[in-house]
Design an enzyme around this catalytic site. Structure first.
Site, mmCIF file in Angstrom:
data_model
loop_
_atom_site.group_PDB
_atom_site.id
_atom_site.type_symbol
_atom_site.label_atom_id
_atom_site.label_comp_id
_atom_site.label_asym_id
_atom_site.label_seq_id
_atom_site.Cartn_x
_atom_site.Cartn_y
_atom_site.Cartn_z
ATOM 1 N N ASP A 53 0.821 -1.204 0.000
ATOM 2 C CA ASP A 53 0.000 0.000 0.000
ATOM 3 C C ASP A 53 0.864 1.267 0.000
ATOM 4 O OD1 ASP A 53 -2.750 1.225 0.554
ATOM 5 O OD2 ASP A 53 -1.659 1.982 2.297
ATOM 6 N N GLU A 78 1.540 -0.310 -4.906
ATOM 7 C CA GLU A 78 0.558 0.707 -5.270
ATOM 8 C C GLU A 78 1.258 2.057 -5.441
ATOM 9 O OE1 GLU A 78 -3.252 3.312 -3.947
ATOM 10 O OE2 GLU A 78 -1.535 2.983 -2.659
HETATM 11 C C1 QV4 Z 1 -8.763 13.348 7.784
HETATM 12 C C2 QV4 Z 1 -8.503 14.598 6.939
HETATM 13 C C3 QV4 Z 1 -7.040 14.961 6.986
HETATM 14 C C4 QV4 Z 1 -6.654 15.175 8.426
HETATM 15 C C5 QV4 Z 1 -6.942 13.916 9.222
HETATM 16 C C6 QV4 Z 1 -6.625 14.156 10.690
HETATM 17 O O1 QV4 Z 1 -8.893 14.330 5.592
HETATM 18 O O2 QV4 Z 1 -6.796 16.132 6.230
HETATM 19 O O3 QV4 Z 1 -5.275 15.464 8.497
HETATM 20 O O4 QV4 Z 1 -8.309 13.513 9.081
HETATM 21 O O5 QV4 Z 1 -6.555 12.953 11.379
HETATM 22 C C7 QV4 Z 1 -9.338 8.332 6.204
HETATM 23 C C8 QV4 Z 1 -10.332 9.458 5.956
HETATM 24 C C9 QV4 Z 1 -9.602 10.791 5.900
HETATM 25 C C10 QV4 Z 1 -8.859 11.011 7.207
HETATM 26 C C11 QV4 Z 1 -7.868 9.853 7.364
HETATM 27 C C12 QV4 Z 1 -7.091 9.940 8.658
HETATM 28 O O6 QV4 Z 1 -11.006 9.221 4.718
HETATM 29 O O7 QV4 Z 1 -10.554 11.827 5.714
HETATM 30 O O8 QV4 Z 1 -8.130 12.231 7.141
HETATM 31 O O9 QV4 Z 1 -8.594 8.603 7.363
HETATM 32 O O10 QV4 Z 1 -7.935 9.814 9.744
HETATM 33 C C13 QV4 Z 1 -7.935 4.768 2.561
HETATM 34 C C14 QV4 Z 1 -8.987 5.827 2.192
HETATM 35 C C15 QV4 Z 1 -8.743 7.137 2.904
HETATM 36 C C16 QV4 Z 1 -8.633 6.888 4.397
HETATM 37 C C17 QV4 Z 1 -7.446 5.954 4.600
HETATM 38 C C18 QV4 Z 1 -7.140 5.653 6.050
HETATM 39 O O11 QV4 Z 1 -8.958 6.028 0.795
HETATM 40 O O12 QV4 Z 1 -9.852 7.978 2.661
HETATM 41 O O13 QV4 Z 1 -8.454 8.127 5.083
HETATM 42 O O14 QV4 Z 1 -7.738 4.709 3.957
HETATM 43 O O15 QV4 Z 1 -8.243 5.113 6.677
HETATM 44 C C19 QV4 Z 1 -3.362 8.711 -2.661
HETATM 45 C C20 QV4 Z 1 -2.227 7.774 -2.261
HETATM 46 C C21 QV4 Z 1 -2.609 6.311 -2.354
HETATM 47 C C22 QV4 Z 1 -3.953 6.020 -1.666
HETATM 48 C C23 QV4 Z 1 -4.997 6.955 -2.252
HETATM 49 C C24 QV4 Z 1 -6.344 6.781 -1.600
HETATM 50 O O16 QV4 Z 1 -1.074 8.010 -3.042
HETATM 51 O O17 QV4 Z 1 -1.592 5.535 -1.761
HETATM 52 O O18 QV4 Z 1 -4.601 8.307 -2.080
HETATM 53 N N1 QV4 Z 1 -4.344 4.618 -1.754
HETATM 54 C C25 QV4 Z 1 -4.026 3.645 -0.675
HETATM 55 C C26 QV4 Z 1 -5.174 2.699 -0.412
HETATM 56 C C27 QV4 Z 1 -6.319 3.462 0.212
HETATM 57 C C28 QV4 Z 1 -5.888 3.964 1.573
HETATM 58 C C29 QV4 Z 1 -4.489 4.374 1.637
HETATM 59 C C30 QV4 Z 1 -3.621 4.270 0.586
HETATM 60 C C31 QV4 Z 1 -3.961 4.743 2.961
HETATM 61 O O19 QV4 Z 1 -5.539 2.034 -1.586
HETATM 62 O O20 QV4 Z 1 -7.469 2.655 0.325
HETATM 63 O O21 QV4 Z 1 -6.706 5.088 1.933
HETATM 64 O O22 QV4 Z 1 -3.548 3.512 3.564
HETATM 65 O O23 QV4 Z 1 -3.519 8.715 -4.063
#
Ligand code: QV4
Ligand code: CA
Length: 512
Positions: free
Chosen positions: A212, A248
C-alpha cells in the site's frame, strides 16, 4: 564474487515480479473486505475449480475501529499493530484460509499497510480490532512496539504535517498522507518490525504482497525491507521462490514521482490502464475501441512485465485514489463486462479482477456521499458472511463480479491463451474490434450503436466453437451462441448492438 552478488541481487529482484501462480493460472481476484472463512470456502468451491491464480485479501493486521456510528471500510488502512486479528477474522482463521487456498492451488496476496499507522486524530484507547491499547496522541503503539521516535514528523517540513503538495517529493514521502502517522522506514528498527510482520505471513504460506501507498515510501527503504523477506514456504512453492510484490503507485503523469522508480523492486499498479480504458468504453474525448490496436506500451503504459492491471479498484470505484469519473465499475455492468473481458483477453500485464460489495451510492456534485460505507455487516459491526444463491450468484450485498459468467469465463480464456501472441487484429475504424491470441483464442467486441456483421480471420483451427460470453461448453453441448470456423481459419460474426452482452469470445477449450 562481485558477479555472484550481482547475479543474486538481480535474481532476487526478478523473482519479485512473478506472481508464483500454479497450473498455468494467470489472474488474481481482490475479494475486498471478505472474511477469511468465506475466502477459504471460495477457494475450494469456486476459485480453484475455475482457474483463478490467487486472491488479494484486505489488510490482515490489527487496525483502528472507527464507529461514527457505522464502520467505514477504510479503517483497515489505519494499522494499530501487526497482530493478525482484523475485521475479516483472527489468526487461526487466517492460517486456515491460507492453508486451504494453497491446497487447491490458489495463492494468497496480502495487502500490506507499512507506510503509516492510524491517523493523528485517532485518539487513544482500545478501539482497535484486537482490542490492543494505543495512543495516536503520543504516537505509541505498544504491541509492535513503536514510539514517537519511529515516526517521520521531524523530517516533514509542511505547516500541517500533512502532504500538501504532490510536486514536492520530500513531502510526499516524509509527511503524513491524509493525517496518517508516517513511519520512519529509514530506521533499521522499523524496517525490522515491518519485515517480521511480512515474514510471519510468508511462513504461513502467502505468495506475496500488494504494498500500500508505495509512492509515500522511499524506494531504497522498500528495497531494504524486501531484501529481508524469506523465500516462500516450500510446502507449496518451489525452493528459492521469492514473494511476489506489486506496489501501489498512482502515476498518471504530471508528478515528479514515477512508477519507474519502483520497477526494480517488483511490479507496479498501472493506473493509466483503467482510466484510459474507461474513457474508451464510454467514448469520451473522441476515444474509440479501434484506437486499442497498440493498447499497452503503445499507449505510454509501463512495460508489460512490470505492470499489474485492473479495470477498477477498491478506491477508484468509489471516488478515492485516482482515475476519476471515467472508471467503469459494476454499477455500469454492461460496459464493465466488456472492459474486463477486453483486459483478460489482452496479453498486457498481470490482471486483477475486482470483487466488490454494494453500498448506497449517493452522488452529489460528482462526489459520493457514502464513499466510506463498509461491507455488509450486522448491527454489532461484524462483517456478514457471503451467502451463495442457487444460481451461483452472491447474496446480502456482495456483488461477486468474479462469479459473473462472462468474467469467470474470460479468466479461463486468459489461462487457455497464456503465452500466445496478440494476433489477427481487426477494426471498423470505430468501436467494433476483434483480436486473437495465436491459434488459441479470439474475441470480437461491438461497442458501436449499430450491428456488427463481418467475416474475420481468427487464426483458430477449423471447427465449431462455443461462445463463452453468451454461454459456455457444458459437457458436449453449448449453452450459448456457436461459431463456425472454416478450414481457412475464417468465421462469420454477427453481434447486435442490442445484445445483452455485445461481445463474443471463443478459445481452444470451448471447441465442441
Ligand atoms: C482526515 C482529513 C485529513 C486530516 C486527518 C486528521 O482528511 O486532512 O489530516 O483527518 O486525522 C481516512 C479518511 C480521511 C482522514 C484519514 C485519517 O477518509 O478523511 O483524514 O482517514 O484519519 C484509505 C482511504 C482514505 C482513508 C485511509 C485511512 O482512501 O480515505 O483516510 O484509507 O483510513 C493517494 C495515495 C494512495 C492512496 C490513495 C487513496 O497516493 O496511496 O490516495 N491509496 C491507498 C489505499 C487506500 C488507503 C491508503 C492508501 C492509505 O488504496 O485505500 O486510503 O492507507 O492517491
Ligand atoms: Ca511515508
Amino acid at each position: 564474487m562481485k558477479v555472484l552478488i550481482l547475479a543474486m541481487l538481480l535474481g532476487l529482484s526478478f523473482a519479485q515480479h512473478n506472481p508464483n501462480t500454479k497450473h498455468g493460472r494467470t489472474s488474481i481476484v481482490h475479494l475486498f473486505e471478505w472474511r477469511w472463512a468465506d475466502i477459504a470456502a471460495e477457494c475450494e468451491r469456486y476459485l480453484g475449480p475455475n482457474g483463478f491464480g490467487g486472491v488479494q485479501i484486505s489488510p490482515p493486521s490489527e487496525s483502528i475501529v472507527v464507529s461514527n456510528p457505522w464502520r467505514p471500510w477504510w479503517e483497515r488502512y489505519q494499522p494499530i499493530s501487526y497482530n493478525l486479528c482484523s475485521r475479516s477474522g483472527n489468526e487461526n482463521e487466517l492460517r486456515d484460509m491460507i492453508t486451504r487456498c494453497n491446497n487447491v492451488g490458489v495463492n494468497i496476496y496480502v495487502d500490506a499497510v507499512i507506510n503509516h499507522m492510524c491517523g493523528a486524530g485517532g485518539g487513544e484507547g482500545r478501539h482497535s480490532s484486537c482490542g490492543t491499547y494505543f495512543s495516536a496522541n503520543r504516537k505509541e503503539f505498544p504491541s509492535v512496539p513503536y514510539t514517537s521516535w519511529d515516526f517521520n514528523d521531524g523530517k516533514c517540513r509542511t505547516g500541517s504535517g500533512n502532504i500538501e503538495n504532490y510536486q514536492d517529493v520530500n513531502q510526499v514521502r516524509n509527511c503524513r498522507l491524509v493525517g496518517l502517522l508516517d513511519l520512519s522506514l529509514e530506521k533499521d528498527y522499523v524496517r525490522g518490525k515491518v519485515a517480521d510482520y511480512m515474514n510471519k505471513l510468508i511462513d504461513m504460506g502467502v505468495a506475496g504482497f500488494r504494498v500500500d501507498a508505495c509512492k509515500h515510501m522511499w524506494p531504497g527503504d522498500l528495497g531494504a525491507v524486501y531484501g529481508r523477506l524469506h523465500n516462500l514456504n516450500t510446502r507449496w512453492f518451489s525452493p528459492g521462490s521469492r514473494p511476489f510484490v506489486f506496489q501501489e503507485v498512482i502515476d498518471l503523469g504530471g508528478e515528479p514521482i514515477k512508477s519507474s522508480e519502483y520497477f526494480g523492486l517488483g511490479r507496479v499498479t498501472e493506473f493509466k490502464y483503467g482510466a484510459k480504458l474507461g474513457t474508451v468504453m464510454r467514448k469520451w474525448n473522441g476515444e474509440k475501441l479501434s484506437f486499442l490496436k497498440n493498447w499497452g506500451e503503445g499507449w505510454g503504459f509501463m512495460p508489460s512485465d512490470k505492470a499489474l492491471v485492473f479495470v477498477d479498484n477498491h478506491d477508484n470505484q468509489r471516488g478515492h485514489g485516482a482515475g476519476g469519473a471515467s472508471i467503469v465499475t459494476f454499477w455500469d455492468a454492461r460496459l464493465y463486462k466488456m472492459a474486463v473481458g477486453l483486459m483478460l483477453a489482452h496479453p498486457y500485464g498481470v490482471t486483477r479482477v475486482m470483487s466488490s460489495f454494494r453500498w448506497n451510492r449517493h452522488i452529489v456534485n460528482g462526489k459520493d456521499q457514502n464513499d466510506w460505507m463498509g461491507p455488509p455487516s450486522h448491527g454489532d459491526g461484524s462483517t456478514k458472511p457471503v451467502p451463495i444463491n442457487p444460481d451461483s450468484t452472491c447474496g446480502d450485498g456482495w456483488v461477486c463480479e468474479h462469479r459473473w459468467r462472462q468474467i469467470r469465463n474470460m479468466v479461463i480464456f486468459r489461462n487457455v491463451v497464456n503465452g500466445q501472441p496478440f494476433s489477427n487484429w481487426w477494426d471498423n475504424r470505430s468501436n467494433q474490434i476483434a483480436f486473437g491470441r495465436g491459434n488459441r483464442g479470439f474475441i470480437v467486441i461491438n461497442n458501436d450503436d449499430w450491428d456488427l456483421d463481418v467475416t474475420l480471420s481468427t487464426g483458430m483451427p477449423g471447427g465449431t466453437y462455443c461462445d463463452v460470453i453468451s454461454g459456455q461448453k457444458d459437457g458436449g453441448r453449448c449453452t450459448g451462441k456457436q461459431v463456425q470456423v472454416g478450414g481457412d481459419g475464417r468465421a462469420h460474426f454477427r453481434i447486435s448492438n442490442r445484445d445483452e452482452d455485445p461481445f463474443i469470445a471463443i478459445h481452444a477449450d470451448s471447441k465442441l
